[in-house]
Design a protein around this motif. Structure first.
Motif, PDB file in Angstrom:
ATOM      1  N   SER A 365      38.006  32.107  44.292  1.00 55.06           N
ATOM      2  CA  SER A 365      37.498  33.439  44.897  1.00 55.06           C
ATOM      3  C   SER A 365      38.153  34.619  44.246  1.00 55.06           C
ATOM      4  N   LEU A 366      37.751  35.698  44.032  1.00 55.60           N
ATOM      5  CA  LEU A 366      38.700  36.686  43.152  1.00 55.60           C
ATOM      6  C   LEU A 366      38.400  38.085  44.190  1.00 55.60           C
ATOM      7  N   GLN A 367      39.306  38.566  44.999  1.00 55.01           N
ATOM      8  CA  GLN A 367      39.207  39.774  45.469  1.00 55.01           C
ATOM      9  C   GLN A 367      39.994  40.725  44.950  1.00 55.01           C
ATOM     10  N   LEU A 368      39.258  42.027  44.704  1.00 56.85           N
ATOM     11  CA  LEU A 368      39.878  43.206  43.781  1.00 56.85           C
ATOM     12  C   LEU A 368      40.408  44.323  44.743  1.00 56.85           C
ATOM     13  N   SER A 369      41.277  45.027  44.463  1.00 57.36           N
ATOM     14  CA  SER A 369      41.861  46.132  45.187  1.00 57.36           C
ATOM     15  C   SER A 369      42.221  46.974  43.811  1.00 57.36           C
ATOM     16  N   VAL A 370      42.481  48.197  44.410  1.00 58.19           N
ATOM     17  CA  VAL A 370      43.126  49.642  43.476  1.00 58.19           C
ATOM     18  C   VAL A 370      44.282  50.126  44.165  1.00 58.19           C
ATOM     19  N   SER A 371      45.532  50.150  43.618  1.00 62.80           N
ATOM     20  CA  SER A 371      46.667  50.794  44.157  1.00 62.80           C
ATOM     21  C   SER A 371      47.008  51.905  43.119  1.00 62.80           C
ATOM     22  N   ARG A 372      47.091  52.838  43.608  1.00 59.13           N
ATOM     23  CA  ARG A 372      47.371  54.235  42.571  1.00 59.13           C
ATOM     24  C   ARG A 372      46.595  54.164  41.450  1.00 59.13           C
ATOM     25  N   LYS A 374      46.193  51.068  39.386  1.00 59.41           N
ATOM     26  CA  LYS A 374      46.158  49.706  38.980  1.00 59.41           C
ATOM     27  C   LYS A 374      45.008  49.184  39.408  1.00 59.41           C
ATOM     28  N   LEU A 375      44.206  48.331  38.791  1.00 62.09           N
ATOM     29  CA  LEU A 375      43.266  47.253  39.419  1.00 62.09           C
ATOM     30  C   LEU A 375      44.138  45.979  39.546  1.00 62.09           C
ATOM     31  N   GLN A 376      44.075  45.190  40.708  1.00 64.22           N
ATOM     32  CA  GLN A 376      44.638  44.302  41.204  1.00 64.22           C
ATOM     33  C   GLN A 376      43.707  43.201  41.816  1.00 64.22           C
ATOM     34  N   GLY A 377      44.389  42.272  41.901  1.00 62.51           N
ATOM     35  CA  GLY A 377      43.679  41.050  42.504  1.00 62.51           C
ATOM     36  C   GLY A 377      44.203  39.909  43.159  1.00 62.51           C
ATOM     37  N   THR A 378      43.518  39.152  44.297  1.00 64.27           N
ATOM     38  CA  THR A 378      44.150  38.225  44.600  1.00 64.27           C
ATOM     39  C   THR A 378      43.060  36.861  44.608  1.00 64.27           C
ATOM     40  N   THR A 379      43.699  35.638  44.671  1.00 58.90           N
ATOM     41  CA  THR A 379      42.757  34.637  44.495  1.00 58.90           C
ATOM     42  C   THR A 379      42.940  33.594  45.725  1.00 58.90           C
ATOM     43  N   SER A 380      42.031  32.723  45.939  1.00 54.46           N
ATOM     44  CA  SER A 380      42.006  31.653  46.806  1.00 54.46           C
ATOM     45  C   SER A 380      41.079  30.513  46.268  1.00 54.46           C
ATOM     46  N   VAL A 381      41.547  29.480  46.454  1.00 53.51           N
ATOM     47  CA  VAL A 381      41.083  28.237  45.776  1.00 53.51           C
ATOM     48  C   VAL A 381      39.507  27.911  46.518  1.00 53.51           C
ATOM     49  N   LEU A 382      38.459  27.575  45.885  1.00 60.26           N
ATOM     50  CA  LEU A 382      37.264  27.330  46.495  1.00 60.26           C
ATOM     51  C   LEU A 382      37.101  25.886  46.122  1.00 60.26           C
ATOM     52  N   GLY A 383      36.867  25.082  47.085  1.00 60.93           N
ATOM     53  CA  GLY A 383      36.496  23.646  47.254  1.00 60.93           C
ATOM     54  C   GLY A 383      37.734  22.780  46.496  1.00 60.93           C
ATOM     55  N   LEU A 421      50.869  37.548  39.229  1.00 63.25           N
ATOM     56  CA  LEU A 421      50.354  38.192  38.131  1.00 63.25           C
ATOM     57  C   LEU A 421      49.198  39.211  38.341  1.00 63.25           C
ATOM     58  N   LEU A 422      48.163  38.878  39.285  1.00 60.46           N
ATOM     59  CA  LEU A 422      46.858  39.735  39.497  1.00 60.46           C
ATOM     60  C   LEU A 422      47.723  41.032  40.366  1.00 60.46           C
ATOM     61  N   ARG A 423      48.842  40.859  40.926  1.00 59.23           N
ATOM     62  CA  ARG A 423      49.289  41.944  41.720  1.00 59.23           C
ATOM     63  C   ARG A 423      49.974  42.948  40.428  1.00 59.23           C
ATOM     64  N   ILE A 424      50.446  42.551  39.712  1.00 58.54           N
ATOM     65  CA  ILE A 424      50.935  43.400  38.539  1.00 58.54           C
ATOM     66  C   ILE A 424      49.795  44.574  38.199  1.00 58.54           C
ATOM     67  N   GLY A 425      48.669  43.879  37.899  1.00 61.13           N
ATOM     68  CA  GLY A 425      47.446  44.796  37.734  1.00 61.13           C
ATOM     69  C   GLY A 425      47.305  45.262  36.221  1.00 61.13           C
ATOM     70  N   VAL A 426      46.038  45.838  36.023  1.00 62.59           N
ATOM     71  CA  VAL A 426      45.795  46.462  34.820  1.00 62.59           C
ATOM     72  C   VAL A 426      45.428  47.846  35.003  1.00 62.59           C
ATOM     73  N   PRO A 439      39.955  54.427  47.416  1.00 59.83           N
ATOM     74  CA  PRO A 439      39.303  53.675  46.599  1.00 59.83           C
ATOM     75  C   PRO A 439      38.132  52.533  47.646  1.00 59.83           C
ATOM     76  N   GLU A 440      37.074  52.561  47.143  1.00 61.45           N
ATOM     77  CA  GLU A 440      36.084  51.568  47.520  1.00 61.45           C
ATOM     78  C   GLU A 440      35.701  50.914  46.508  1.00 61.45           C
ATOM     79  N   ILE A 441      35.472  49.400  46.526  1.00 63.84           N
ATOM     80  CA  ILE A 441      34.975  48.553  45.611  1.00 63.84           C
ATOM     81  C   ILE A 441      33.763  47.885  45.806  1.00 63.84           C
ATOM     82  N   PHE A 442      32.756  47.818  45.048  1.00 60.50           N
ATOM     83  CA  PHE A 442      31.652  47.421  45.191  1.00 60.50           C
ATOM     84  C   PHE A 442      31.284  46.446  44.095  1.00 60.50           C
ATOM     85  N   ILE A 443      30.912  45.269  44.351  1.00 61.50           N
ATOM     86  CA  ILE A 443      30.612  44.198  43.417  1.00 61.50           C
ATOM     87  C   ILE A 443      29.054  43.940  43.296  1.00 61.50           C
ATOM     88  N   ARG A 444      28.671  44.297  41.997  1.00 58.60           N
ATOM     89  CA  ARG A 444      27.303  44.270  41.660  1.00 58.60           C
ATOM     90  C   ARG A 444      27.093  43.039  40.656  1.00 58.60           C
TER      91      ARG A 444
END
Length: 458
Positions: A365-372, A374-383, A421-426, A439-444
């Protein structure tokens, strides 16, 4: 100049050049942005309008006497900004100029009320940056107010002084705004500079077409070039251009950012080509909790016990030869990795000996966030992590016996590595000193929306 630059940075908030972005990104600046700039832009605008006034030639007798005139203060009680469909931004400001006339025997002070109207045209520059120009500028004057009604200055003189001040302001106020815009264009030009993504990778942003300007917002499409070791890398081009639907995100947000599938595909492509997604997992032989050793493997694979009668460290080398895949669906984003893992043991001569290799499929799973910025993310294993044997130098392998061990020793290091890696962000579209705020993030379906305020940090 510092005051001009400060106002210039604030005016950046009005422009589609609030940034540029990855392929398939739309940046939309809304009316709330104009309201914010109207509040914070008054002070720098007041300072920018404090232009010098040349001497006034006052006729005395048969000659002319030069009289010094100085603008003591400029007060802007009202500043309004609105979008102009197909053009850019219109500025309307009420300004009161407090002017002192150094005339003998006593100086004269008066207030000159002015209404300032200016239209800023926003276009695409030849190098892929926004270019702003003043298309019209107009000053409307009201009758000057003299501080001391008992002042002895003749009415004819007051008329001439006002005419002199008005002529100067018509010329210099608009020129000052034009110079401000030129400074702004220089600042906007820095958007095409390289921005680091990692130690060996960078990104450079640029506009790909003219901005779309309506009465409600300014939006634009931008593109990005990704660099690895200072060389551009090819990005797969989606034949279907991304468009951001109307009325998405949070109502009243300053900026609405639409990030298409291409954004995530490109970022992961860069990470994969840079090798930063590769991972080595090494067991510590002297650790009580170490499961990565030949003794433990020998309990599951008899040939390992035969080749390594004494316990030796084992290393898992995970390599990604293909780009990870992101799936974006409504309220759900997932990531799939398919690394190739080679399992090696340290032989008696300290060389690595390949035992076997496995193909792995990991769904996260991929959870997204924004800090300043940077677009960042965190993951967790599914199954469960899916494993199949690719090759073996230790005979037959019963994968069902090995699966629990590999899951145990590989899952946590993988998540730690990915999340670091994903905490470093883009870097998202941004301008120097301008950050995303609340910021608020919406997954469409097929894209992600970021709705946010913006904050200026001087």
């Amino acid at each position: 100049m510092a005051q001009v630059c400060r106002l210039g940075l604030l005016l950046v908030l009005l422009l589609p050049a609030v940034g540029a972005s990855m392929p398939g990104t739309v940046i939309r600046l809304n009316k709330a942005m104009l309201s914010y700039v109207s509040k914070v832009g008054k002070d720098p605008l007041q300072q920018a309008l404090q232009v010098p006034v040349p001497y006034f030639l006052e006729q005395r007798g048969e000659g002319f006497q030069p009289t010094r005139i100085q603008i003591l203060d400029v007060h802007v009680p009202r500043l309004y900004l609105n979008f102009i469909d197909g053009l850019g931004v219109r500025l309307r400001a009420a300004a009161n100029f407090t002017v002192k006339v150094f005339r003998a025997p006593e100086p004269l002070e008066l207030v000159v009320p002015v209404v300032l109207l200016a239209d800023a045209h926003v276009a695409q520059g030849s190098i892929g940056t926004p270019v702003v120009s003043i298309s019209t500028c107009l000053l409307l004057f009201n009758k000057a107010i003299v501080f001391d009604d008992t002042h002895s200055a003749p009415p004819e003189l007051l008329v001439l002084v006002q005419q002199h001040i008005r002529a100067v302001l018509r010329n210099k106020a608009c020129l000052s705004i034009s110079n401000l815009v030129q400074s702004l264009n220089v600042h906007l030009g820095t958007l095409i500079g390289l921005k680091p993504v990692g130690p060996e990778s960078q990104i450079r942003y640029f506009m790909i077409n003219a901005p779309n300007i309506t009465k409600d917002y300014i939006s634009l499409d931008v593109n990005a070039v990704l660099f690895l070791l200072s060389k551009p890398i090819p990005i797969p081009v989606n034949s279907t251009p991304f468009t951001l639907p109307e009325h998405v995100g949070t109502s009243g947000a300053m900026v609405t950012l639409g990030l298409s599938q291409d954004v995530f595909d490109s970022a992961l492509l860069l990470l994969q080509k840079a090798g930063t997604l590769n991972l080595d997992v090494t067991g510590q032989l002297k650790s009580k909790d170490n499961l990565l050793n030949t003794s433990m493997l020998g309990q599951l694979i008899p040939e390992v016990a035969h080749q390594f009668p004494e316990p030796m460290p084992v290393v898992l080398k995970a390599r990604l030869s293909s780009t990870p895949e992101v799936m974006i669906h409504t309220n759900n984003a997932t990531l799939q990795l398919q690394p190739y893992i080679e399992v090696l043991a340290v032989a008696s001569n300290s060389a690595f000996q390949s035992l076997f290799s496995i193909n792995v499929t990991v769904n996260l799973s991929l959870q997204l966030s924004v800090s300043r910025v940077k677009l960042q993310g965190t993951t967790s294993v599914l199954g469960d992590i899916q494993l199949t044997v690719a090759s073996s130098n230790v005979g037959s392998i019963e994968m069902h016996k090995l699966r629990a061990l590999i899951n145990t020793v590989f899952k946590k290091p993988l998540l730690d590595h990915l999340n670091a890696l994903l905490r470093i962000g883009v870097t998202l579209p941004n301008v120097v000193n301008l950050n995303y705020d609340n910021p608020e993030i919406f997954i469409r379906e097929g894209y992600v929306v970021v709705s946010s305020e913006l904050s200026y940090q001087s």
